[in-house]
Design an enzyme around this catalytic site. Structure first.
Site, short mmCIF file in Angstrom:
data_model
loop_
_atom_site.label_atom_id
_atom_site.label_comp_id
_atom_site.label_asym_id
_atom_site.label_seq_id
_atom_site.Cartn_x
_atom_site.Cartn_y
_atom_site.Cartn_z
N CYS A 51 0.83 -1.20 0.00
CA CYS A 51 0.00 0.00 0.00
C CYS A 51 0.86 1.25 0.00
O CYS A 51 1.98 1.26 0.50
CB CYS A 51 -0.94 0.08 1.19
SG CYS A 51 -2.01 -1.34 1.38
N ARG A 86 3.27 0.01 -5.38
CA ARG A 86 3.10 -0.63 -4.07
C ARG A 86 1.82 -1.45 -3.98
O ARG A 86 1.59 -2.16 -2.99
CB ARG A 86 3.09 0.43 -2.97
CG ARG A 86 4.37 1.25 -2.93
CD ARG A 86 4.26 2.32 -1.89
NE ARG A 86 4.41 1.79 -0.55
CZ ARG A 86 5.56 1.65 0.09
NH1 ARG A 86 6.67 2.00 -0.51
NH2 ARG A 86 5.61 1.17 1.31
N TRP A 127 -2.93 -2.67 -1.59
CA TRP A 127 -2.65 -4.07 -1.91
C TRP A 127 -3.30 -4.84 -0.77
O TRP A 127 -2.87 -4.76 0.38
CB TRP A 127 -1.14 -4.33 -1.95
CG TRP A 127 -0.82 -5.74 -2.35
CD1 TRP A 127 -0.72 -6.23 -3.62
CD2 TRP A 127 -0.57 -6.85 -1.48
NE1 TRP A 127 -0.42 -7.57 -3.59
CE2 TRP A 127 -0.32 -7.98 -2.30
CE3 TRP A 127 -0.52 -7.01 -0.10
CZ2 TRP A 127 -0.03 -9.24 -1.77
CZ3 TRP A 127 -0.24 -8.27 0.41
CH2 TRP A 127 0.00 -9.36 -0.42
N ASN A 141 -0.75 1.92 5.89
CA ASN A 141 0.06 0.89 5.22
C ASN A 141 0.64 0.02 6.33
O ASN A 141 1.22 0.54 7.28
CB ASN A 141 1.19 1.55 4.42
CG ASN A 141 2.23 0.54 3.97
OD1 ASN A 141 1.90 -0.59 3.62
ND2 ASN A 141 3.50 0.93 4.00
N GLY A 142 0.47 -1.29 6.21
CA GLY A 142 1.01 -2.19 7.24
C GLY A 142 -0.04 -3.20 7.64
O GLY A 142 -1.04 -3.39 6.95
N GLU A 171 15.04 -18.21 -11.46
CA GLU A 171 14.64 -16.84 -11.80
C GLU A 171 13.83 -16.82 -13.10
O GLU A 171 12.83 -16.11 -13.20
CB GLU A 171 15.88 -15.95 -11.89
CG GLU A 171 15.64 -14.52 -12.33
CD GLU A 171 14.67 -13.73 -11.45
OE1 GLU A 171 14.28 -14.19 -10.38
OE2 GLU A 171 14.27 -12.63 -11.90
N LYS A 199 9.97 -15.53 -13.30
CA LYS A 199 9.52 -14.47 -14.21
C LYS A 199 8.28 -14.95 -14.97
O LYS A 199 7.31 -14.22 -15.11
CB LYS A 199 10.61 -14.10 -15.24
CG LYS A 199 11.75 -13.26 -14.75
CD LYS A 199 11.43 -11.83 -14.44
CE LYS A 199 10.99 -11.64 -13.03
NZ LYS A 199 11.97 -11.53 -11.99
N GLU A 245 5.16 -15.23 -12.61
CA GLU A 245 4.54 -14.01 -12.07
C GLU A 245 3.85 -13.15 -13.12
O GLU A 245 2.91 -12.44 -12.79
CB GLU A 245 5.52 -13.20 -11.22
CG GLU A 245 6.55 -12.41 -11.94
CD GLU A 245 7.45 -11.61 -11.00
OE1 GLU A 245 6.95 -10.97 -10.08
OE2 GLU A 245 8.68 -11.63 -11.22
N HIS A 261 14.50 -37.67 -9.80
CA HIS A 261 14.10 -38.04 -8.44
C HIS A 261 12.65 -37.68 -8.17
O HIS A 261 12.25 -37.53 -7.01
CB HIS A 261 15.04 -37.38 -7.42
CG HIS A 261 16.46 -37.84 -7.55
ND1 HIS A 261 16.88 -39.08 -7.13
CD2 HIS A 261 17.54 -37.26 -8.11
CE1 HIS A 261 18.16 -39.24 -7.39
NE2 HIS A 261 18.59 -38.13 -8.01
N LYS A 288 5.07 -4.23 -6.24
CA LYS A 288 6.51 -4.10 -6.45
C LYS A 288 7.27 -4.16 -5.13
O LYS A 288 8.37 -4.68 -5.06
CB LYS A 288 6.77 -2.77 -7.16
CG LYS A 288 8.22 -2.51 -7.51
CD LYS A 288 8.62 -3.29 -8.72
CE LYS A 288 10.09 -3.17 -9.04
NZ LYS A 288 10.57 -4.37 -9.76
C1 AGP Z 1 10.48 -10.11 -8.72
O1 AGP Z 1 10.14 -10.14 -10.05
C2 AGP Z 1 9.39 -10.07 -7.79
N1 AGP Z 1 8.43 -9.10 -8.11
C3 AGP Z 1 9.70 -10.26 -6.33
O2 AGP Z 1 10.05 -11.59 -6.20
C4 AGP Z 1 10.77 -9.38 -5.66
O3 AGP Z 1 12.02 -9.71 -6.17
C5 AGP Z 1 10.71 -9.62 -4.14
O4 AGP Z 1 9.49 -9.20 -3.66
C6 AGP Z 1 11.83 -8.95 -3.40
O5 AGP Z 1 11.77 -7.56 -3.52
P1 AGP Z 1 13.01 -6.66 -3.14
O6 AGP Z 1 14.11 -7.03 -4.04
O7 AGP Z 1 12.51 -5.26 -3.35
O8 AGP Z 1 13.34 -6.94 -1.70
#
Ligand code: AGP
Length: 614
Positions: A2, A27, A77, A103-104, A487, A491, A494, A510, A609
């Site tokens: 948020c 956010r 969020w 926020n929190g 990674e 990607k 997400e 396995h 983000k």
């Molecule tokens: C990455 O594509 C993601 N959106 C997410 O995993 C992100 O890397 C994670 O939330 C960590 O964020 P930060 O690097 O700002 O700590």
């Protein structure tokens, strides 16, 4: 997560709030709302979905609203309660005179809510935040002072919060406070701003004050008063923000993600400049504030991070252990903080975070700091909460990353780990000098090689579209590229919502091999080096189960054409450095599949983000 904003001054609050919320949309983006004090009367406007929906709702009455010069705003969020208009902030008390944004997470909200309901408070939403609105309003009814009401109410709250509060009877005043969530006050001429993050205020002022936990600030148009939780007046640290207003632009690309992927070659170039001054000279990393004797004595490194930053940390572990001979543990911050970890004065703790605001990583770093470890932070935000905990700060300088899917910040984190590992290895003399020279030489030419990878974008696009309808995807790799597989899969997951998993190729037989058939694409990351032949065998095993096979390789071996349905070839580089080039096509695959499927590439569902809640 948020984002919150507040404004008090002489200008139209609605413009400033909406502009601020636009900058905070990273956010969260499932609903938004603003509250304006319109000539002593508080009015609320909320909308579900993207911020544009709120802007559209307001458009017809905008001229009328322009008269308000005090207001607060929120972009949500969802944590407690679905993304609905009722659950959108600002939240109010029974009579609607008090409004607040938060926020929190309020951890004891259920007990508080039960207590408040008994006292006659009528709850409209399912949020934890509404308890705070009722709590502050009840205190205000008793003490008739908004600052004191906020002070008393927050003493009853457990959890994390940044709050911005207005009350109809506390004319021309905004009160804001925070605990374990960021909040910055912008100071203008006859005006003040409050925000979760600098981009929301930097268009208006560079003069600012970060709030510390439990501090409460009371703002009028002409005054700012700061107190601590015991009601002692304190002097805040006013600073000039080292920021320029940034006009966020896609630079002609359809999405920020694509623009950010294309920025990677110049990010590598910038990060190396001034650090590698010559292949025979020791690398320069003044950011590390450990004296050489302490570096030599380091016997353990613990790296904490989440998501993409965690994957960068895993590459970091590989090279730090290989080059420096120091045991390295990498752990998701959310796990690290709930167990006893073994550290001593010779342990270095590294926190990695694009945003510097990830709640779990901040907690992990704070815990380690209390135990006396040296804290090194690798972040893209040198002004963040995490950066302020750092004993040593490596700023990865990737520029603002807008797309929720991290790409260029991952690249910048990787490069930072290579620099750190070489720096420590040179001090310790723990790595073959010829290898270091070779790596430095190779690092210098990597930006051009990254450009070469990007120039094959069209081929990657065609391959991506071919597999866009797969329901599941497997990425396999070994050694230093196992994090690349993780990674790449993250990607894809997400932004396209396809179930993608990264495995060490040796683990395939396995268990996961049971899933393989002609509907499941397997992408093998095969970089020349120690494990190339092994992964080739693992790919044969997958092919024998009829899986669709894609190779990402820097080998020109023609025989691969028989084994693989599609091959993406990238330039050759040293195996140690191969994760830097290998990730680029995987970012592109995720992008093109998501775009082909019509997904919201830059703002995928359910995500934000910056993950500021644990
Ligand atoms: C990455 O594509 C993601 N959106 C997410 O995993 C992100 O890397 C994670 O939330 C960590 O964020 P930060 O690097 O700002 O700590």
């Amino acid at each position: 997560m948020c984002g919150i904003v507040g404004y008090i001054g002489e200008k139209s609050a609605v413009d400033i709030l909406l502009n601020g919320l636009t900058k905070l949309e990273y956010r969260g983006y499932d609903s938004s709302g603003i509250a304006l004090n319109n000539g002593g009367h508080i009015e609320l406007y909320k909308a579900v979905g993207k911020l544009n929906n709120l802007k559209e709702n307001i458009r017809p009455i905008k001229d009328e609203l322009d008269k308000s010069t005090i207001g607060i705003g929120h972009i949500r969020w969802a944590t407690h309660g679905a993304p609905t208009t009722v659950n959108a902030h600002p939240h109010t008390c029974n009579c609607g005179k008090l409004v607040l944004v938060h926020n929190g997470i309020i951890e004891n909200y259920q007990e508080l809510r039960a207590e408040l309901e008994k006292q006659g408070c009528l709850f409209k939403s399912q949020t934890d935040t509404e308890t705070v609105a009722h709590l502050v309003a009840r205190e205000f009814d008793k003490v008739k002072d908004l600052t004191e009401a906020v002070r008393l109410a927050t003493q009853r709250i457990e959890g994390a919060y940044a709050l911005c509060v207005l009350h109809q009877d506390a004319k021309d005043t905004i009160v804001a406070t925070k605990r374990n969530a960021p909040l910055v006050v912008g100071i203008g001429e006859g005006e003040y701003f409050v925000a979760s993050d600098v981009p929301a205020i930097i268009d208006y002022t560079k003069k600012a004050m970060y709030l510390d936990d439990n501090q409460i600030v009371t703002l009028t148009r002409t005054s700012m008063k700061l107190i601590d939780k015991n009601n002692n007046e304190i002097k805040g640290k006013v600073e000039i923000l080292p920021w320029e207003p940034v006009a966020l632009s896609k630079m002609g690309y359809k999405h920020y993600m694509m623009k950010e992927i294309h920025e990677q070659p110049s990010i590598i170039r910038n990060l190396l400049s001034g650090k590698i001054t010559g292949i025979n000279e020791n690398l320069n990393l003044n950011e590390v504030q450990l004296d050489k004797e302490t570096v030599k004595k380091l016997n353990r490194i613990q790296i904490v991070a989440c998501g993409t930053s965690l994957h960068a940390a895993m590459v970091g572990k590989y090279i730090l252990e290989d080059f420096c001979g120091i045991a390295v543990d990498v752990e998701p911050s959310s796990e690290y903080i709930y167990r006893k970890t073994v550290t001593d004065e010779n342990t270095l703790v590294i926190g990695v975070s694009q945003s510097g605001e990830t709640a779990d990583t901040i907690t992990a770093v704070k815990q380690s700091k209390k135990r006396g470890s040296h804290i090194l932070i690798v972040t893209n935000r040198p002004d963040s909460t995490m950066a302020r905990e750092a004993d040593s700060l490596i700023s990865v300088c990737a520029g603002i990353e807008v797309s929720v899917a991290a790409t260029k910040s991952y690249m910048a984190q990787l490069i930072s780990f290579y620099l750190l590992a070489i720096y420590i290895a040179e001090i310790k003399g723990s790595v073959d000098k010829e290898l270091v020279k070779k790596l430095k030489k190779e690092l210098i030419v990597l930006p051009e090689k990254a450009e070469e990878v990007l120039s094959q974008e069209n081929q990657v696009k065609v391959i991506s579209r071919k597999y866009a309808n797969a329901k599941n995807f497997i990425y396999i790799a070994r050694g230093i590229n196992f994090p690349t597989a993780l990674e790449g899969a993250l990607k894809l997951k997400e932004i396209s919502y396809i179930n993608a998993t990264g495995y060490t190729a040796g683990e395939l037989k396995h268990g996961p091999i049971a899933m393989l058939d002609e509907t499941l694409p397997v992408l093998s990351i095969m970089m020349k080096g120690k494990v190339y032949d092994k992964i080739l065998s693992n790919s044969e095993e997958a092919k024998a189960r009829n899986a669709k096979m894609i190779a990402l390789t820097n080998s020109s071996d023609e025989k691969l054409n028989e084994l693989f349905d599609d091959i993406i070839r990238i330039p050759e580089t040293d195996e140690y450095l191969s994760p830097i080039l290998a990730i680029i096509p995987l970012q592109l695959i995720a992008y093109y599949i998501a775009e082909f499927l019509g997904k919201d590439v830059d703002q995928p569902r359910n995500l934000a983000k910056s993950v500021t809640v644990e």
